[in-house]
Design an enzyme around this catalytic site. Sequence first.
Site, short mmCIF file in Angstrom:
data_model
loop_
_atom_site.label_atom_id
_atom_site.label_comp_id
_atom_site.label_asym_id
_atom_site.label_seq_id
_atom_site.Cartn_x
_atom_site.Cartn_y
_atom_site.Cartn_z
N VAL A 129 1.02 -1.17 0.19
CA VAL A 129 0.09 -0.07 0.05
C VAL A 129 0.91 1.26 -0.02
CG1 VAL A 129 -1.74 1.34 1.45
CG2 VAL A 129 -1.80 -1.08 1.14
N GLY A 177 -2.74 2.87 6.90
CA GLY A 177 -3.56 3.05 7.93
C GLY A 177 -4.99 3.54 7.80
N GLY A 198 -7.30 1.45 5.85
CA GLY A 198 -7.84 0.20 5.54
C GLY A 198 -7.78 -0.26 3.92
N ASP A 219 4.09 -15.08 1.24
CA ASP A 219 5.32 -15.01 1.86
C ASP A 219 5.50 -13.68 2.63
OD1 ASP A 219 6.51 -17.41 1.24
OD2 ASP A 219 6.45 -16.71 -0.75
N TYR A 240 -0.58 -10.36 8.43
CA TYR A 240 -1.20 -11.40 8.09
C TYR A 240 -2.10 -12.36 9.11
CZ TYR A 240 0.48 -10.47 3.20
OH TYR A 240 0.82 -9.89 2.14
N PHE A 265 -5.11 -11.11 10.41
CA PHE A 265 -5.99 -11.73 9.55
C PHE A 265 -6.14 -13.46 9.47
CE2 PHE A 265 -5.34 -7.34 7.95
CZ PHE A 265 -6.54 -6.71 8.19
C1 LIG Z 1 1.43 -4.17 5.63
C2 LIG Z 1 0.49 -2.96 4.82
C3 LIG Z 1 0.00 -3.81 3.52
C4 LIG Z 1 -0.59 -2.51 5.53
O1 LIG Z 1 -1.57 -1.77 4.71
P1 LIG Z 1 -2.49 -0.59 5.60
O2 LIG Z 1 -3.17 -0.21 4.42
O3 LIG Z 1 -1.61 0.45 6.34
O4 LIG Z 1 -3.42 -1.41 6.73
P2 LIG Z 1 -5.04 -1.28 7.07
O5 LIG Z 1 -4.91 0.13 7.20
O6 LIG Z 1 -5.68 -2.06 6.18
O7 LIG Z 1 -4.99 -1.83 8.39
C5 LIG Z 1 -6.03 -3.12 8.48
C6 LIG Z 1 -5.80 -3.65 10.13
O8 LIG Z 1 -4.56 -4.39 10.05
C7 LIG Z 1 -3.76 -3.84 11.06
N1 LIG Z 1 -2.32 -3.74 10.69
C8 LIG Z 1 -1.76 -2.99 9.61
N2 LIG Z 1 -0.38 -3.32 9.57
C9 LIG Z 1 -0.16 -4.19 10.51
C10 LIG Z 1 0.99 -4.82 10.95
N3 LIG Z 1 2.07 -4.70 10.51
N4 LIG Z 1 0.97 -5.75 12.03
C11 LIG Z 1 -0.24 -5.87 12.67
N5 LIG Z 1 -1.36 -5.47 12.17
C12 LIG Z 1 -1.52 -4.53 11.35
C13 LIG Z 1 -4.28 -2.65 11.32
O9 LIG Z 1 -4.02 -2.08 12.64
C14 LIG Z 1 -5.89 -2.82 11.21
O10 LIG Z 1 -6.31 -3.32 12.09
P3 LIG Z 1 -7.79 -2.93 12.71
O11 LIG Z 1 -8.78 -2.96 11.48
O12 LIG Z 1 -8.26 -4.06 13.77
O13 LIG Z 1 -7.74 -1.68 13.24
C15 LIG Z 1 1.34 -1.70 4.30
O14 LIG Z 1 1.78 -1.21 5.71
C16 LIG Z 1 2.56 -2.01 3.39
O15 LIG Z 1 2.30 -1.96 2.09
N6 LIG Z 1 3.84 -2.36 4.09
C17 LIG Z 1 4.76 -2.44 3.26
C18 LIG Z 1 4.78 -3.65 2.54
C19 LIG Z 1 4.52 -5.07 3.09
O16 LIG Z 1 5.15 -5.20 4.10
N7 LIG Z 1 3.54 -6.03 2.50
C20 LIG Z 1 3.33 -7.12 3.24
C21 LIG Z 1 4.19 -8.29 2.73
S1 LIG Z 1 4.69 -8.67 1.17
#
Ligand SMILES: CC(C)(COP(=O)(O)OP(=O)(O)OC[C@H]1O[C@@H](n2cnc3c(N)ncnc32)[C@H](O)[C@@H]1OP(=O)(O)O)[C@@H](O)C(=O)NCCC(=O)NCCS
Length: 172
Positions: free
Chosen positions: A99, A105, A107, A135, A145, A148
């Site tokens: 994202v 943050g 959603g 992964d 992950y 969820f």
């Molecule tokens: C990880 C990532 C995809 C999260 O995206 P985001 O849009 O900020 O997350 P959201 O706002 O949809 O969060 C949804 C829920 O997940 C939780 N969440 C988000 N990141 C989290 C994390 N690292 N650990 C635990 N929970 C997390 C949020 O608190 C939220 O919980 P809630 O609905 O109970 O309040 C984003 O930070 C990102 O792109 N990171 C870099 C790339 C990455 O690590 N990708 C994943 C692996 S390949």
Amino acid sequence: MALALLAEHVRPLDKAHDRQSFDCGHPGLNRYLREQARQDAEKRVAAPFAFTQPGSPAVLGFYTLSAAIIPVQELPPDLMKRLPRYGQLPVTLLGRLAVDRSVGGQGVGEFLLVDALRRSLEAAQQIAAMAVIVDAKDERAERFYRHFDFQPFQRTPLRLFLPMAQVAQLFA
Ligand SMILES: CC(C)(COP(=O)(O)OP(=O)(O)OC[C@H]1O[C@@H](n2cnc3c(N)ncnc32)[C@H](O)[C@@H]1OP(=O)(O)O)[C@@H](O)C(=O)NCCC(=O)NCCS
């Protein structure tokens, strides 16, 4: 302005998408989107899907899906016991999900994950897959992950899975 999180705003990555400004804070994933994702799509090794907002081609999030197989011994024993002894099992790999920091943050990550799970479930009705696997790049991604309900594999804890039966329940 509030983001419109609608399935119609997620579509296969194509030339019209602006990938240059995308920044998820992870240089490898940024580079993948800019330089590799379209090639992977053309070579059919991954299907990348991009999230945009109406009126702007800027990619705000993306994920990729591919077919994959896993050795049955990787699964937790209680799940393994309930499955046929085929040695290898078909799954859908959620290879990458990221994202843009400008919308972090809000959603979008959850929205894209749910979109990827819905798409995986639909595909599995035609070509079976018994789980979605991911992964995680690092422990932070792993926590995302696990939040969820993904469970770690026995031998490779940064690789996680969600049984397709559980995905189906989400959309029942
Ligand atoms: C990880 C990532 C995809 C999260 O995206 P985001 O849009 O900020 O997350 P959201 O706002 O949809 O969060 C949804 C829920 O997940 C939780 N969440 C988000 N990141 C989290 C994390 N690292 N650990 C635990 N929970 C997390 C949020 O608190 C939220 O919980 P809630 O609905 O109970 O309040 C984003 O930070 C990102 O792109 N990171 C870099 C790339 C990455 O690590 N990708 C994943 C692996 S390949």
